[in-house]
Design a protein around this motif. Sequence first.
Motif, PDB file in Angstrom:
ATOM      1  N   LYS A  33     -73.819 -23.727 -24.618  1.00 11.45           N
ATOM      2  CA  LYS A  33     -73.752 -24.671 -23.501  1.00 11.45           C
ATOM      3  C   LYS A  33     -74.384 -24.121 -22.230  1.00 11.45           C
ATOM      4  N   GLY A  34     -74.522 -22.800 -22.138  1.00 10.72           N
ATOM      5  CA  GLY A  34     -75.131 -22.208 -20.954  1.00 10.72           C
ATOM      6  C   GLY A  34     -75.262 -20.711 -21.094  1.00 10.72           C
ATOM      7  N   ILE A  35     -76.142 -20.129 -20.251  1.00 15.44           N
ATOM      8  CA  ILE A  35     -76.286 -18.672 -20.276  1.00 15.44           C
ATOM      9  C   ILE A  35     -75.985 -18.034 -18.925  1.00 15.44           C
ATOM     10  N   ALA A  36     -75.708 -18.832 -17.910  1.00 14.52           N
ATOM     11  CA  ALA A  36     -75.358 -18.269 -16.604  1.00 14.52           C
ATOM     12  C   ALA A  36     -74.268 -19.133 -15.975  1.00 14.52           C
ATOM     13  N   PRO A  37     -73.046 -18.938 -16.382  1.00 15.10           N
ATOM     14  CA  PRO A  37     -72.527 -17.928 -17.303  1.00 15.10           C
ATOM     15  C   PRO A  37     -72.728 -18.327 -18.766  1.00 15.10           C
ATOM     16  N   VAL A  38     -72.561 -17.338 -19.647  1.00 15.38           N
ATOM     17  CA  VAL A  38     -72.617 -17.613 -21.080  1.00 15.38           C
ATOM     18  C   VAL A  38     -71.416 -18.485 -21.434  1.00 15.38           C
ATOM     19  N   LEU A  39     -71.702 -19.617 -22.055  1.00 14.84           N
ATOM     20  CA  LEU A  39     -70.667 -20.573 -22.426  1.00 14.84           C
ATOM     21  C   LEU A  39     -71.002 -21.115 -23.805  1.00 14.84           C
ATOM     22  N   VAL A  40     -70.073 -20.945 -24.748  1.00 14.29           N
ATOM     23  CA  VAL A  40     -70.288 -21.439 -26.105  1.00 14.29           C
ATOM     24  C   VAL A  40     -69.084 -22.241 -26.570  1.00 14.29           C
ATOM     25  N   ASP A  41     -69.377 -23.184 -27.468  1.00 11.39           N
ATOM     26  CA  ASP A  41     -68.342 -24.000 -28.097  1.00 11.39           C
ATOM     27  C   ASP A  41     -68.442 -23.851 -29.607  1.00 11.39           C
ATOM     28  N   PHE A  42     -67.282 -23.825 -30.239  1.00 15.96           N
ATOM     29  CA  PHE A  42     -67.174 -23.836 -31.690  1.00 15.96           C
ATOM     30  C   PHE A  42     -66.634 -25.209 -32.078  1.00 15.96           C
ATOM     31  N   PRO A  43     -67.454 -26.066 -32.718  1.00 18.36           N
ATOM     32  CA  PRO A  43     -66.940 -27.371 -33.141  1.00 18.36           C
ATOM     33  C   PRO A  43     -65.735 -27.202 -34.064  1.00 18.36           C
ATOM     34  N   SER A  44     -64.715 -28.019 -33.849  1.00 14.22           N
ATOM     35  CA  SER A  44     -63.488 -27.891 -34.624  1.00 14.22           C
ATOM     36  C   SER A  44     -62.779 -29.239 -34.678  1.00 14.22           C
ATOM     37  N   VAL A  45     -61.695 -29.248 -35.418  1.00 17.00           N
ATOM     38  CA  VAL A  45     -60.824 -30.418 -35.491  1.00 17.00           C
ATOM     39  C   VAL A  45     -59.400 -29.917 -35.315  1.00 17.00           C
ATOM     40  N   PHE A  48     -65.297 -25.210 -37.347  1.00 11.01           N
ATOM     41  CA  PHE A  48     -64.622 -23.923 -37.441  1.00 11.01           C
ATOM     42  C   PHE A  48     -63.119 -24.122 -37.341  1.00 11.01           C
ATOM     43  N   THR A  49     -62.377 -23.354 -38.111  1.00 10.75           N
ATOM     44  CA  THR A  49     -60.950 -23.257 -37.841  1.00 10.75           C
ATOM     45  C   THR A  49     -60.794 -22.312 -36.656  1.00 10.75           C
ATOM     46  N   VAL A  50     -59.639 -22.327 -36.048  1.00  9.03           N
ATOM     47  CA  VAL A  50     -59.388 -21.390 -34.945  1.00  9.03           C
ATOM     48  C   VAL A  50     -59.565 -19.958 -35.439  1.00  9.03           C
ATOM     49  N   ARG A 110     -61.395 -31.658 -25.811  1.00  6.93           N
ATOM     50  CA  ARG A 110     -61.856 -32.763 -26.638  1.00  6.93           C
ATOM     51  C   ARG A 110     -63.367 -32.843 -26.516  1.00  6.93           C
ATOM     52  N   THR A 111     -64.020 -33.158 -27.604  1.00  7.90           N
ATOM     53  CA  THR A 111     -65.476 -33.171 -27.630  1.00  7.90           C
ATOM     54  C   THR A 111     -66.058 -34.011 -26.511  1.00  7.90           C
ATOM     55  N   GLU A 112     -65.518 -35.189 -26.308  1.00  5.88           N
ATOM     56  CA  GLU A 112     -66.095 -36.102 -25.319  1.00  5.88           C
ATOM     57  C   GLU A 112     -65.753 -35.742 -23.873  1.00  5.88           C
ATOM     58  N   LEU A 113     -64.829 -34.815 -23.649  1.00  2.00           N
ATOM     59  CA  LEU A 113     -64.433 -34.464 -22.286  1.00  2.00           C
ATOM     60  C   LEU A 113     -65.210 -33.292 -21.715  1.00  2.00           C
ATOM     61  N   GLY A 114     -65.689 -32.428 -22.550  1.00  2.00           N
ATOM     62  CA  GLY A 114     -66.421 -31.271 -22.061  1.00  2.00           C
ATOM     63  C   GLY A 114     -65.528 -30.268 -21.353  1.00  2.00           C
ATOM     64  N   PHE A 115     -66.176 -29.327 -20.683  1.00  2.32           N
ATOM     65  CA  PHE A 115     -65.509 -28.190 -20.057  1.00  2.32           C
ATOM     66  C   PHE A 115     -64.381 -28.609 -19.114  1.00  2.32           C
ATOM     67  N   ALA A 116     -64.568 -29.697 -18.399  1.00  2.00           N
ATOM     68  CA  ALA A 116     -63.557 -30.155 -17.437  1.00  2.00           C
ATOM     69  C   ALA A 116     -62.225 -30.489 -18.110  1.00  2.00           C
ATOM     70  N   GLY A 117     -62.268 -30.773 -19.409  1.00  2.72           N
ATOM     71  CA  GLY A 117     -61.055 -31.114 -20.138  1.00  2.72           C
ATOM     72  C   GLY A 117     -60.417 -29.942 -20.865  1.00  2.72           C
ATOM     73  N   ARG A 118     -60.757 -28.721 -20.491  1.00  2.76           N
ATOM     74  CA  ARG A 118     -60.233 -27.522 -21.167  1.00  2.76           C
ATOM     75  C   ARG A 118     -58.703 -27.473 -21.095  1.00  2.76           C
ATOM     76  N   ARG A 119     -58.142 -27.080 -22.232  1.00  2.00           N
ATOM     77  CA  ARG A 119     -56.696 -26.874 -22.338  1.00  2.00           C
ATOM     78  C   ARG A 119     -56.453 -25.603 -23.137  1.00  2.00           C
ATOM     79  N   PRO A 120     -55.327 -24.941 -22.900  1.00  2.00           N
ATOM     80  CA  PRO A 120     -55.016 -23.736 -23.688  1.00  2.00           C
ATOM     81  C   PRO A 120     -54.715 -24.113 -25.138  1.00  2.00           C
ATOM     82  N   LEU A 121     -55.157 -23.243 -26.045  1.00  2.00           N
ATOM     83  CA  LEU A 121     -54.848 -23.455 -27.468  1.00  2.00           C
ATOM     84  C   LEU A 121     -53.351 -23.277 -27.716  1.00  2.00           C
TER      85      LEU A 121
END
Length: 119
Positions: free
Chosen positions: A74-86, A5-7, A108-119
């Motif tokens: 990625k989860g439903i409690a809480p609801v967590l979704v990822d959109f694959p992107s580049v 997905f694009t942003v 980054r794909t390999e870092l998961g949620f812990a590696g979250r950064r603002p767009l």
Amino acid sequence: MDRTFTVDEARALLPAVIEEAAAVVAARADLAEIDFQRRSGGRSELGGLPELKGLQARIEEILSGWSELGIEVKGIAPVLVDFPSVLDGESVRLCWIEGERELAWYHRTELGFAGRRPL
């Protein structure tokens, strides 16, 4: 489905995801209440086994719909979704979690949620 997905594409889908996520949250709460009442020998005003199975089916229907679109659940409690992107030539996931009003994070794909950064 392998999709990137694009942003802008992910952000265009987000209002529907948020609306459906609200249905998952409501079903999740009802499911928990019915299940608790059943296990404790009581009866819930929300119903019994048929209603429990209906709620499970509704949640699965929503999650399957997202998966068919290429959204990773990625989860439903809480609801967590990822959109694959580049981004900048690197594989990332545009990340949204229940309660957020917009798509504003990635990791980054390999870092998961812990590696979250603002767009």
